[in-house]
Design an enzyme around this catalytic site. Sequence first.
Site, PDB file in Angstrom:
ATOM      1  N   HIS A 268     -26.869 -32.556  11.592  1.00  0.00           N
ATOM      2  CA  HIS A 268     -26.866 -32.360  13.046  1.00  0.00           C
ATOM      3  C   HIS A 268     -26.285 -33.596  13.706  1.00  0.00           C
ATOM      4  O   HIS A 268     -26.493 -34.710  13.226  1.00  0.00           O
ATOM      5  CB  HIS A 268     -28.302 -32.121  13.564  1.00  0.00           C
ATOM      6  CG  HIS A 268     -28.340 -31.461  14.888  1.00  0.00           C
ATOM      7  ND1 HIS A 268     -28.266 -32.171  16.064  1.00  0.00           N
ATOM      8  CD2 HIS A 268     -28.404 -30.154  15.236  1.00  0.00           C
ATOM      9  CE1 HIS A 268     -28.304 -31.320  17.085  1.00  0.00           C
ATOM     10  NE2 HIS A 268     -28.376 -30.091  16.603  1.00  0.00           N
ATOM     11  N   GLU A 331     -30.473 -23.621  11.816  1.00  0.00           N
ATOM     12  CA  GLU A 331     -29.804 -22.433  11.296  1.00  0.00           C
ATOM     13  C   GLU A 331     -30.331 -21.992   9.937  1.00  0.00           C
ATOM     14  O   GLU A 331     -30.149 -20.835   9.548  1.00  0.00           O
ATOM     15  CB  GLU A 331     -28.291 -22.680  11.209  1.00  0.00           C
ATOM     16  CG  GLU A 331     -27.645 -23.076  12.519  1.00  0.00           C
ATOM     17  CD  GLU A 331     -27.591 -21.954  13.540  1.00  0.00           C
ATOM     18  OE1 GLU A 331     -28.568 -21.177  13.619  1.00  0.00           O
ATOM     19  OE2 GLU A 331     -26.599 -21.859  14.251  1.00  0.00           O
TER      20      GLU A 331
END
Length: 395
Positions: A268, A331
């Site tokens: 991320h 996700e």
Amino acid sequence: MTVGGLDGVVVAETVLSEVDGEAGRLVVRGRRIEELAGSVPFEEMTRCLWEGLAPAASGSLDTAAAVQAALGKARAAVFAGAGPLLRAAFEIPPEPPQPPLSPLPPLPPLPPMNALRLGLASLRPAGAADHVVATAAIPVFVAAFDRARRGLPAVAPDAALGQAADFLRMLRGEPASGAEAAALDAYLVTVAEHGMNASTFTARVVASTRAGVLPAVIAALGALEGPLHGGAPGPVLDMLDALRGRHDARRWLDAELAAGRRLMGFGHRIYRVRDPRADVLKEQVARLRAATRDGRGDLAGRLALAEVVEREALAALADFRPQRRIDTNVEFYTAVLLDALGIDRSLFTAVFAAGRVAGWTAHVFEQERANRLIRPQSRYVGPRPALARPAGAPA
Ligand code: ACO
């Protein structure tokens, strides 16, 4: 100075959310995401996000019940108004017998995100504000599109239901269980808002040109689609499928990294630790499993596989990039949860949009309230025309 990827650049002040990448904390409107997901319905999350920002002219949406009623009414209006579009663009009627000279092959179905953009671009909001219509329309179009490509007629919305329950109902043609609707509702809340991510930034850039809500949402869908952002969960499921039944997950993961491929569902830009939404969604998978007793496939087995793959992937990433902490992002368990709800992986990004639209629209209003055109600069490093010589200067 150029900043590739705009790392660390602050482009707006917001009252909507704070993403603390060092602590692994997401706060939305003053409350941690762990408190919100599974406790407040999507309609309440949406109310909070719009509160104080949506134009007063759009009507009073000061309770979750008012938001639910407005969204239900707008879903029904979108469905009623979209008939010609659904028939012409989504339902792709069987080709009539073609005369021998017909030069065009039958059109393949649109990719889901294209179909969603087409649906939103066709909207002519009447009687409801654009942010309400955009939020209501996404589940209507996604469900109708998916049924059309399965050769099934679209199912009309039930205006009395919440977005999550009605989406599953419109998709399946029959009501979802309470546990399934609650799991999807928690998912929509979890992904509704997340700081200045790529799609939200896109929405704000478009809003800054005074284009309005619908163009901003349509543009944000484009940014969301890519695999580095909201396009990751489908490939996460592909990875889990590839590793099902194998005992050498680590070898497979190492080979992916050695080949220069990214492991989807990990890493991320902001979080240097585990994305807090990963645990929120993992908890939802566990709750769904407990509530459904594996009614829909072997959910216990799939959760166990995901845990093994996650552990092995984190180890592989730590060895591959020891200098950079790469951890699980939202996700990874999104893929497990949406799959457990029987949603086809090709729809995962569109379902993400059904939640994130609440954040996008709130950011559009925030941008519009203190607007200045977002227009950064680039530094030209290409060739330049030869300078003209002043008259009389030596050659
Ligand atoms: N697998 C392998 N390598 C990775 C991964 C990964 N999942 N994530 C980062 N890296 C590598 C990058 O390739 C980069 O290497 P390089 O310097 O040799 O090019 C290095 O780590 C630096 O990474 P970051 O600076 O943390 O990455 P960045 O901020 O640019 O990217 C991103 C973040 C795009 C999410 C990245 O981690 C990624 O591609 N992950 C996989 C896709 C994914 O899961 N996307 C969903 C994100 S969550 C969301 O948007 C809702």
